[in-house]
Write a protein that holds these residues in place. Sequence first.
Motif, short mmCIF file in Angstrom:
data_model
loop_
_atom_site.label_atom_id
_atom_site.label_comp_id
_atom_site.label_asym_id
_atom_site.label_seq_id
_atom_site.Cartn_x
_atom_site.Cartn_y
_atom_site.Cartn_z
N ARG A 173 -5.86 0.00 -5.49
CA ARG A 173 -6.45 -1.13 -4.77
C ARG A 173 -6.18 -1.05 -3.28
O ARG A 173 -6.92 -1.56 -2.46
CB ARG A 173 -5.87 -2.46 -5.30
CG ARG A 173 -6.56 -2.97 -6.55
CD ARG A 173 -6.20 -4.43 -6.82
NE ARG A 173 -4.77 -4.62 -7.00
CZ ARG A 173 -4.11 -4.39 -8.14
NH1 ARG A 173 -4.77 -3.95 -9.21
NH2 ARG A 173 -2.82 -4.58 -8.22
N LEU A 174 -5.08 -0.41 -2.94
CA LEU A 174 -4.72 -0.28 -1.52
C LEU A 174 -5.39 0.94 -0.88
O LEU A 174 -5.11 1.28 0.27
CB LEU A 174 -3.20 -0.19 -1.37
CG LEU A 174 -2.44 -1.48 -1.71
CD1 LEU A 174 -0.94 -1.23 -1.75
CD2 LEU A 174 -2.76 -2.57 -0.68
N GLY A 175 -6.24 1.61 -1.67
CA GLY A 175 -7.01 2.71 -1.09
C GLY A 175 -6.40 4.08 -1.24
O GLY A 175 -6.93 5.07 -0.73
N HIS A 176 -5.29 4.17 -1.94
CA HIS A 176 -4.67 5.49 -2.09
C HIS A 176 -5.47 6.36 -3.06
O HIS A 176 -6.03 5.87 -4.03
CB HIS A 176 -3.22 5.33 -2.55
CG HIS A 176 -2.39 4.57 -1.55
ND1 HIS A 176 -1.78 5.18 -0.48
CD2 HIS A 176 -2.13 3.24 -1.43
CE1 HIS A 176 -1.16 4.24 0.24
NE2 HIS A 176 -1.37 3.06 -0.31
N ARG A 177 -5.49 7.67 -2.78
CA ARG A 177 -6.29 8.58 -3.59
C ARG A 177 -5.45 9.69 -4.21
O ARG A 177 -5.91 10.43 -5.04
CB ARG A 177 -7.41 9.23 -2.74
CG ARG A 177 -8.23 8.28 -1.86
CD ARG A 177 -9.01 7.23 -2.68
NE ARG A 177 -9.39 7.69 -4.00
CZ ARG A 177 -10.45 8.47 -4.28
NH1 ARG A 177 -11.25 8.85 -3.32
NH2 ARG A 177 -10.70 8.84 -5.52
N LEU A 238 -0.82 13.45 -0.31
CA LEU A 238 -0.07 12.38 -0.98
C LEU A 238 0.18 11.16 -0.09
O LEU A 238 0.69 11.28 1.02
CB LEU A 238 1.28 12.93 -1.43
CG LEU A 238 2.20 11.98 -2.18
CD1 LEU A 238 1.66 11.76 -3.58
CD2 LEU A 238 3.61 12.55 -2.24
N THR A 239 -0.19 9.98 -0.62
CA THR A 239 0.15 8.76 0.13
C THR A 239 0.76 7.69 -0.76
O THR A 239 1.18 6.64 -0.28
CB THR A 239 -1.10 8.14 0.81
OG1 THR A 239 -2.04 7.78 -0.21
CG2 THR A 239 -1.74 9.11 1.79
N GLY A 240 0.80 7.96 -2.08
CA GLY A 240 1.38 6.95 -2.98
C GLY A 240 2.34 7.57 -3.97
O GLY A 240 2.04 8.57 -4.61
N VAL A 263 7.71 4.42 5.55
CA VAL A 263 7.30 3.61 4.41
C VAL A 263 7.19 2.17 4.90
O VAL A 263 8.14 1.66 5.50
CB VAL A 263 8.35 3.69 3.28
CG1 VAL A 263 8.03 2.70 2.17
CG2 VAL A 263 8.41 5.11 2.71
N PRO A 264 6.08 1.48 4.72
CA PRO A 264 4.88 1.90 3.97
C PRO A 264 3.77 2.47 4.85
O PRO A 264 2.68 2.71 4.33
CB PRO A 264 4.42 0.58 3.37
CG PRO A 264 4.75 -0.43 4.42
CD PRO A 264 5.98 0.07 5.13
N THR A 265 4.02 2.64 6.14
CA THR A 265 2.91 3.04 7.01
C THR A 265 2.24 4.35 6.58
O THR A 265 1.02 4.42 6.41
CB THR A 265 3.42 3.20 8.46
OG1 THR A 265 4.40 2.18 8.71
CG2 THR A 265 2.30 3.09 9.44
N ASP A 266 3.08 5.37 6.39
CA ASP A 266 2.51 6.67 6.02
C ASP A 266 2.49 6.89 4.52
O ASP A 266 1.68 7.66 4.00
CB ASP A 266 3.33 7.80 6.66
CG ASP A 266 3.48 7.61 8.16
OD1 ASP A 266 2.46 7.26 8.81
OD2 ASP A 266 4.60 7.77 8.68
N LEU A 267 3.40 6.22 3.85
CA LEU A 267 3.57 6.47 2.42
C LEU A 267 3.88 5.15 1.73
O LEU A 267 4.72 4.39 2.20
CB LEU A 267 4.74 7.43 2.22
CG LEU A 267 4.89 8.06 0.85
CD1 LEU A 267 3.83 9.15 0.65
CD2 LEU A 267 6.28 8.67 0.71
N SER A 268 3.20 4.91 0.62
CA SER A 268 3.51 3.71 -0.16
C SER A 268 4.37 4.10 -1.35
O SER A 268 4.11 5.10 -2.01
CB SER A 268 2.23 3.04 -0.65
OG SER A 268 1.62 2.33 0.40
#
Lengths: 334, 334
Positions: A173-177, A238-240, A263-268
């Motif tokens: 939902r936060l847009g991570h792929r 990787l972002t999540g 965290v969380p700017t670059d990585l959740s």
Amino acid sequence: MVKITDVARRAGVSPSTVSYALSGKRPISEETRQRVEAAVRELGYRPHAGARALAGRRSNVLALVVPLRTGIHVPTVMGFAVSVVTTARRHDHDVLLLTQEEGEDGLHRVADTALVDALIVMDVQLDDPRLPLLRALELPSVLIGFPADPSGLTCVDLDFRAAGEACVEHLARLGHRSVALVGSPPEVYVRQTAFAHSVVQGFTTAADRNGMSSTVHPCEPGTAHETAERLLREQPALTGVVVHNEPLLEPLLDAFEHLGLRVPTDLSLTAICPDEVAESARVPITSVAVPSAEVGARAVELLVRKLDGAVVAESTLLAPWITERGSTGRRTVV
Amino acid sequence: MVKITDVARRAGVSPSTVSYALSGKRPISEETRQRVEAAVRELGYRPHAGARALAGRRSNVLALVVPLRTGIHVPTVMGFAVSVVTTARRHDHDVLLLTQEEGEDGLHRVADTALVDALIVMDVQLDDPRLPLLRALELPSVLIGFPADPSGLTCVDLDFRAAGEACVEHLARLGHRSVALVGSPPEVYVRQTAFAHSVVQGFTTAADRNGMSSTVHPCEPGTAHETAERLLREQPALTGVVVHNEPLLEPLLDAFEHLGLRVPTDLSLTAICPDEVAESARVPITSVAVPSAEVGARAVELLVRKLDGAVVAESTLLAPWITERGSTGRRTVV
DNA sequence: CTGAAAGCGCTAACAG
DNA sequence: CTGTTAGCGCTTTCAG
């Protein structure tokens, strides 16, 4: 030692009346009950546990088998045990502590000697060697966790599959792929611990459903730095990250920041862990709670109902609950 | 259920002979014993715990009271509990788990109902409210930790005072002149937990004896950074730190390095903690072990001997054992 | 060296 | 609504 006959004499009634007045198993006139209760209080009477167990065919003791294996989070186990004891006491039961080590013999022993009335077994494996015994035993039991085939058993646990999914859906939902799962140590998977497998399944399913790229990494304690590096190397987009490994949570947070990722700017970062762990991290972690207190309470309640002769659900899956804290945010497209 | 009369019939002897053959409480001819043992095996006989407790006036169950308070290190408690259970089993006893929360009533209950034969009490305070009860109770008990007045009780623990001293002496030998103690959270001192006080005493005594400057800092979890800064601010010449606070150990290590101090080059760090904690830190920590397994085993052994009618030492202090690892070194004079 | 028998303290029919 | 009584399954005198 003050015994039931002492109380009876003092209250001017028969021993059975004292027994019934205390158990409530047959109607007693208000006046008699008063007298009995007064006598009990004045003499400080407490029924002898052994005698009661012998005559009543009930010890009012539950056995709790706790895991000793490596890779399990000790505070979680302890929280669970405490909740079992507390809830058991509310239902007038005590708890006998058994270690996993005693294995099936231990279960047999406490069952056959009628030391306990029922069993609670933690750390269930998919193909747990104790299952045949538990199914065969005349004693009711409740398992914490789900084996591959739960038929004929009573199992309770967090729905770890749904928990894995919930974390991924939140990230989606936060847009991570592109997401990764940092899991329990390899040995936990090797011995087929049920909940670890469920998390992987849920994680993978949800990632696939959302068309996300995903990887899974069982991790030893103390390997935060290597793990972080490996994740980024193998999965540059990787972002999540979903962490299902309590001791690694904080170190991983540090490791990523060392590598220049905020965290969380670059990585959740999301976790499946007790709330206390998520709350007390340097950056509070968005997490699905592992509700050991509730699981423990449920286990005892199911057991008590079974002891009362009730038929209970074979499986009780607690729905996951995700709490958003500071560790997850929208994917920032670079 | 198979009972003693079944075994007796099968072996062609009387019930009392079966009982004696099993307990060894009177001589039995080799041949009879064989027959009894065979019958027991063939029938899978296990004496009924309640009946045995009633007739034998011994339940073969020990109660273990575990602390629930904040500020205690959960894995240490758990390690202790496991060791108690394991040792108790070796002496043919089981362990009933009680929570601190149940307080004196809980102790009274399990004692008066003869549910247990003896008590093990953890997390003893200097002026513990349970002491009068423990002294008055007819049941033998062992305390883990030392109250202010241990007379009439049986206490076991690591000699925390000596442990505090050992850390300081180690630092003194390495040339350090200014040391600080990072202790347990304030509430632990406030409620007068015995071991925390002993560490402070030992630490201070040894520092004074060696003419070192020293400070003591009770610390909340999660305050590693502030603590490190405060220590350096208040005590600029600081080169040696003793940590008696497991959860803070690693974070503190990080915090000092963040502040530009290398361990052990610029700063020597010692801890009082379980060996596993010291070993698994990023920099292995020179430490005095908190030997929960040994303390647990000792407690049970003392209790078993008391149950056998032996008179045991009122206090058992385990000598500290310091293991040098990578976190301490000679003071480098700048 | 072994057996008979009397409880241990409580519960639960059974009887009123 | 209450009392009498027969066990629950084992241990331990007491006898032999």
